[in-house]
Design a protein around this motif. Structure first.
Motif, PDB file in Angstrom:
ATOM      1  N   LEU A 198     -27.695 -11.910 -81.952  1.00 57.85           N
ATOM      2  CA  LEU A 198     -27.011 -11.629 -84.087  1.00 57.85           C
ATOM      3  C   LEU A 198     -27.729  -9.856 -83.996  1.00 57.85           C
ATOM      4  O   LEU A 198     -26.774  -9.512 -84.466  1.00 57.85           O
ATOM      5  CB  LEU A 198     -27.909 -11.935 -84.617  1.00 57.85           C
ATOM      6  N   ASP A 199     -27.855  -9.270 -83.384  1.00 59.72           N
ATOM      7  CA  ASP A 199     -28.477  -8.296 -82.985  1.00 59.72           C
ATOM      8  C   ASP A 199     -27.264  -7.290 -83.089  1.00 59.72           C
ATOM      9  O   ASP A 199     -26.773  -6.687 -83.574  1.00 59.72           O
ATOM     10  CB  ASP A 199     -29.779  -7.020 -82.299  1.00 59.72           C
ATOM     11  N   THR A 256     -24.658 -16.710 -88.695  1.00 59.34           N
ATOM     12  CA  THR A 256     -26.353 -17.134 -88.024  1.00 59.34           C
ATOM     13  C   THR A 256     -25.687 -17.319 -86.818  1.00 59.34           C
ATOM     14  O   THR A 256     -25.242 -17.586 -86.451  1.00 59.34           O
ATOM     15  CB  THR A 256     -27.090 -18.286 -88.930  1.00 59.34           C
ATOM     16  N   LYS A 266     -31.216 -15.223 -88.118  1.00 57.74           N
ATOM     17  CA  LYS A 266     -31.697 -16.384 -86.870  1.00 57.74           C
ATOM     18  C   LYS A 266     -31.453 -17.818 -87.814  1.00 57.74           C
ATOM     19  O   LYS A 266     -32.327 -18.036 -88.552  1.00 57.74           O
ATOM     20  CB  LYS A 266     -33.018 -15.760 -86.257  1.00 57.74           C
ATOM     21  N   SER A 267     -31.197 -18.525 -87.087  1.00 63.40           N
ATOM     22  CA  SER A 267     -31.011 -20.241 -87.471  1.00 63.40           C
ATOM     23  C   SER A 267     -31.055 -20.756 -86.737  1.00 63.40           C
ATOM     24  O   SER A 267     -29.086 -20.584 -85.733  1.00 63.40           O
ATOM     25  CB  SER A 267     -30.424 -19.866 -89.188  1.00 63.40           C
ATOM     26  N   ASP A 268     -30.838 -22.493 -86.338  1.00 67.64           N
ATOM     27  CA  ASP A 268     -30.831 -23.115 -85.357  1.00 67.64           C
ATOM     28  C   ASP A 268     -30.392 -23.975 -86.692  1.00 67.64           C
ATOM     29  O   ASP A 268     -31.286 -25.138 -87.368  1.00 67.64           O
ATOM     30  CB  ASP A 268     -31.790 -23.729 -84.811  1.00 67.64           C
ATOM     31  N   ARG A 277     -28.668 -18.978 -82.592  1.00 72.41           N
ATOM     32  CA  ARG A 277     -30.009 -18.567 -82.299  1.00 72.41           C
ATOM     33  C   ARG A 277     -30.428 -18.345 -81.400  1.00 72.41           C
ATOM     34  O   ARG A 277     -32.485 -18.035 -81.387  1.00 72.41           O
ATOM     35  CB  ARG A 277     -29.836 -20.693 -81.619  1.00 72.41           C
ATOM     36  N   ASN A 278     -29.948 -16.936 -81.548  1.00 73.43           N
ATOM     37  CA  ASN A 278     -30.506 -15.853 -80.095  1.00 73.43           C
ATOM     38  C   ASN A 278     -30.561 -14.344 -81.372  1.00 73.43           C
ATOM     39  O   ASN A 278     -29.590 -13.803 -81.413  1.00 73.43           O
ATOM     40  CB  ASN A 278     -29.214 -15.705 -78.813  1.00 73.43           C
ATOM     41  N   GLN A 279     -31.317 -13.815 -81.400  1.00 73.09           N
ATOM     42  CA  GLN A 279     -31.663 -12.599 -82.091  1.00 73.09           C
ATOM     43  C   GLN A 279     -30.738 -11.725 -81.040  1.00 73.09           C
ATOM     44  O   GLN A 279     -30.346 -10.717 -81.605  1.00 73.09           O
ATOM     45  CB  GLN A 279     -33.175 -12.048 -81.485  1.00 73.09           C
ATOM     46  N   ASP A 337     -35.167 -24.748 -89.990  1.00 71.67           N
ATOM     47  CA  ASP A 337     -34.720 -23.245 -89.476  1.00 71.67           C
ATOM     48  C   ASP A 337     -33.880 -23.674 -90.814  1.00 71.67           C
ATOM     49  O   ASP A 337     -33.692 -22.274 -91.880  1.00 71.67           O
ATOM     50  CB  ASP A 337     -34.135 -23.109 -88.694  1.00 71.67           C
TER      51      ASP A 337
END
Length: 254
Positions: A42-43, A35, A56-58, A37-39, A64
């Motif tokens: 993550l990509d 996980t 995506k999760s905070d 916070r920043n897509q 979230d």
């Protein structure tokens, strides 16, 4: 603890220790969910490690985490929750009033301490239902010896260390087999520590130490200099304080 075949959820898995952990867990045959916070990050992590599941999760946002739980449940659940996400705000002079001081301290506590409790509570029953499951809480060498320039961060990690011990003992009392590990890293070469010139270990060394400790079922996993500092602080607390806080730190505080 056997790691092969386990499904592991790593918070803050887009870079540094978290991303390296995802890599090494995959190499030993585990399934990994990360996980962040920043897509975009993550990509990028997904591109580097195509076999991970990136969500995506905070950890500081309860909604979230509820959404994360639902998604993870649909994927079949997890066996290990690795609480790796953490924040460190800019060093502050505790002796001088600063409008940002309380806000930064609250932010560190929200992510580093309350965030862990929040996600643990949400995933607790899932993990307790598994035959061989675990939670890994990442504290710090600064939970043993405080840093002059990272006092509020140190405090958030002390809170987490005490919580981890209490959680482990509570689960024993209620007869749960859920394992609770405390990971105590030394200074690790990551983005968070980029401006520090002190001795650091690589993320690769850090994660190798973690995996070795998990496989040996060590409740408290101290890696690198965290082992030495733990011994020194018991018998020579002033020496340990000096090792963590070299004289140059005083210049930063001025």
């Amino acid at each position: 603890m056997e790691l092969k075949g386990k499904t592991i959820l790593i918070t803050g898995g887009v870079s540094g220790i978290g991303l390296e952990a995802a890599k090494q867990f995959l190499e030993i045959g585990a399934k990994v969910i990360i996980t962040g916070r920043n897509q975009e990050r993550l990509d990028a992590a997904k591109k580097q490690l195509p076999n991970v599941t990136a969500i995506k999760s905070d950890v500081s946002v309860e909604e979230d985490l509820k959404s994360l739980f639902n998604t993870v449940s649909q994927l079949g659940g997890i066996d290990i929750l690795y609480n790796n996400a953490a924040v460190l705000t800019s060093p502050l002079n505790l002796g001088v009033a600063n409008d940002n001081h309380i806000a930064n301290a609250a932010y560190e506590m929200e992510v580093n301490y309350f965030g862990v409790i929040r996600i643990n509570n949400i995933f607790m029953e899932m993990l307790k239902s598994k035959k061989d499951a675990a939670i890994i809480n990442t504290t710090s060498i600064l939970s043993m010896v405080p840093s002059l320039i990272e006092a509020t961060y140190s405090s958030s990690k002390v809170a987490l260390a005490f919580y981890t011990i209490s959680l482990r003992e509570h689960l024993k009392i209620v007869g749960s087999s859920l394992k609770i590990f405390e990971l105590i890293p030394p200074l690790v070469a990551t983005e968070m520590t980029a401006e520090r010139n002190d001795k650091k270990i690589s993320t690769e060394q850090m994660v190798k130490g973690l995996i070795k400790g998990l496989q040996k079922n060590q409740d408290t996993i101290r890696v690198g200099d965290a082992k030495l500092v733990d011994i020194i602080r018991r018998f020579f607390p002033k020496t340990a304080f000096g090792l963590v806080n070299p004289k140059k730190a005083n210049q930063i505080l001025k």
